[in-house]
Structures are given as C-alpha cells and as structure tokens.
Design a protein around this motif. Sequence first.
Motif, PDB file in Angstrom:
ATOM      1  N   ALA A  43       0.835  -1.206   0.000  1.00  0.00           N
ATOM      2  CA  ALA A  43       0.000   0.000   0.000  1.00  0.00           C
ATOM      3  C   ALA A  43       0.868   1.253   0.000  1.00  0.00           C
ATOM      4  N   VAL A  44       1.937   1.227   0.781  1.00  0.00           N
ATOM      5  CA  VAL A  44       2.852   2.375   0.841  1.00  0.00           C
ATOM      6  C   VAL A  44       3.508   2.595  -0.515  1.00  0.00           C
ATOM      7  N   LYS A  45       3.996   1.513  -1.118  1.00  0.00           N
ATOM      8  CA  LYS A  45       4.653   1.638  -2.428  1.00  0.00           C
ATOM      9  C   LYS A  45       3.717   2.267  -3.453  1.00  0.00           C
ATOM     10  N   ALA A  46       2.458   1.894  -3.391  1.00  0.00           N
ATOM     11  CA  ALA A  46       1.490   2.420  -4.355  1.00  0.00           C
ATOM     12  C   ALA A  46       1.278   3.924  -4.185  1.00  0.00           C
ATOM     13  N   MET A  47       1.482   4.429  -2.973  1.00  0.00           N
ATOM     14  CA  MET A  47       1.245   5.854  -2.698  1.00  0.00           C
ATOM     15  C   MET A  47       2.510   6.696  -2.656  1.00  0.00           C
ATOM     16  N   LEU A  48       3.584   6.134  -2.137  1.00  0.00           N
ATOM     17  CA  LEU A  48       4.754   6.928  -1.773  1.00  0.00           C
ATOM     18  C   LEU A  48       5.424   7.665  -2.924  1.00  0.00           C
ATOM     19  N   GLU A  62      11.968  -1.694   4.693  1.00  0.00           N
ATOM     20  CA  GLU A  62      12.549  -2.779   3.900  1.00  0.00           C
ATOM     21  C   GLU A  62      13.409  -2.179   2.788  1.00  0.00           C
ATOM     22  N   SER A  63      14.416  -2.929   2.351  1.00  0.00           N
ATOM     23  CA  SER A  63      15.359  -2.405   1.360  1.00  0.00           C
ATOM     24  C   SER A  63      14.685  -2.053   0.032  1.00  0.00           C
ATOM     25  N   ALA A  64      13.709  -2.833  -0.402  1.00  0.00           N
ATOM     26  CA  ALA A  64      13.040  -2.533  -1.675  1.00  0.00           C
ATOM     27  C   ALA A  64      12.361  -1.174  -1.624  1.00  0.00           C
ATOM     28  N   LEU A  65      11.734  -0.868  -0.498  1.00  0.00           N
ATOM     29  CA  LEU A  65      11.060   0.416  -0.346  1.00  0.00           C
ATOM     30  C   LEU A  65      12.076   1.557  -0.228  1.00  0.00           C
ATOM     31  N   ALA A  66      13.103   1.358   0.580  1.00  0.00           N
ATOM     32  CA  ALA A  66      14.131   2.396   0.750  1.00  0.00           C
ATOM     33  C   ALA A  66      14.802   2.718  -0.580  1.00  0.00           C
TER      34      ALA A  66
END
Length: 188
Positions: free
Chosen positions: A78-83, A112-116
Amino acid sequence: MYERYAGLIFDMDGTILDTEPTHLKAWHDVLGRYGMRYEAQAMASLNGSPTWRIAQAVIELNQATLDPHQLAREKTDAVKAMLLDTVRPLPLIDVVKEWHGRRPMAVGTGSESALADALLNHLGLRHYFSAVVAADHVKHHKPAPDTFLLCADLIGVAPQKCVVFEDADFGIQAAKSAGMDVVDVRLL
C-alpha cells in the motif's frame, strides 16, 4: 558543524524523507480491510521498528490471528502504491548535500530495502549514500545497534567517529548503543 565526524548516518523515514503521513494512511487503509484499529500514539512509539514488528503490535492490540509478516507485506504494498507520488525530502537533506563527497554517508532505516531503494532512487537521492542498511539486512532491529553498526562498517568508519541523525526514540537508543553521537532531528 559536523567536521569532527568521519562518517554521517541518516535514518530515512521522518528524518530525510517526509513519509509518516503516507505510512499512517497505508496502515489505516490496510487495517480497515480487517476491521482493526490502531492508536496513533502507540504507532509513533514504534517508529524505527521494522514493519512486521508494528504489524505484530497492532495484531496483539486487536486480538487478531493474522500473520504479522503478511500484514506487513500488505502495508508495504500500500505504501509503495502511494509513496512515489507523495513523499518529499525534508530540510535535513541539505546537510546530506552539503557533506556529499566530503564524508562517507549511509542510510540506516527500519524500512525494507526494496522500499528504501525505490524512494531514494525515485527522488534522485540514492547516489549521496555509500550504503543503505534496511530492516531486511539485520537480525536485530532498532533499538539494537546493529543497523548503525553495519552502516559504519559499510562506509569504513569506526562507530565512535560517526554521527547519526534520527527522529525516533528507538533509533536514538540504537545510535547510543552503537557508541555513536546522535542528533535528535525533532529538536532542530
């Protein structure tokens, strides 16, 4: 001001990137699917923790039987979709730019590393940092010192010669446990 340090280490969420509103919205949306609630103050006290640990606390609060790792994945998605559309750098990014090329720098984050990596790359900031240490790179998370100790190791600087920039109590405790000086960015 930071001349005496051989290495600079930055937390990411709430320190160099304004991600908190997006994280809270993602939690609200994901938990709403399950009819679960959370307390904003309790969530804030867990800042710096890996997402699965926050999910575990929310599950316990709601006396639910969900898998915390699965709930964390849903929240991260959900964060990835918005960030990428909502996150902006915070003013401390000026310190990063000022010291780039003058001192090795790292990011030590509970994300997580993918998000960072996605966030830092999307905002054109990844190249400022010699290393990014994320939740999936260490076994013991903040408030344990492992994240910041690995950062220091990866940038080749002794822990006592590093300064950490943090916005969360767990992160401040982790930096102190690592033998590093710490700047509480909430006081800047």
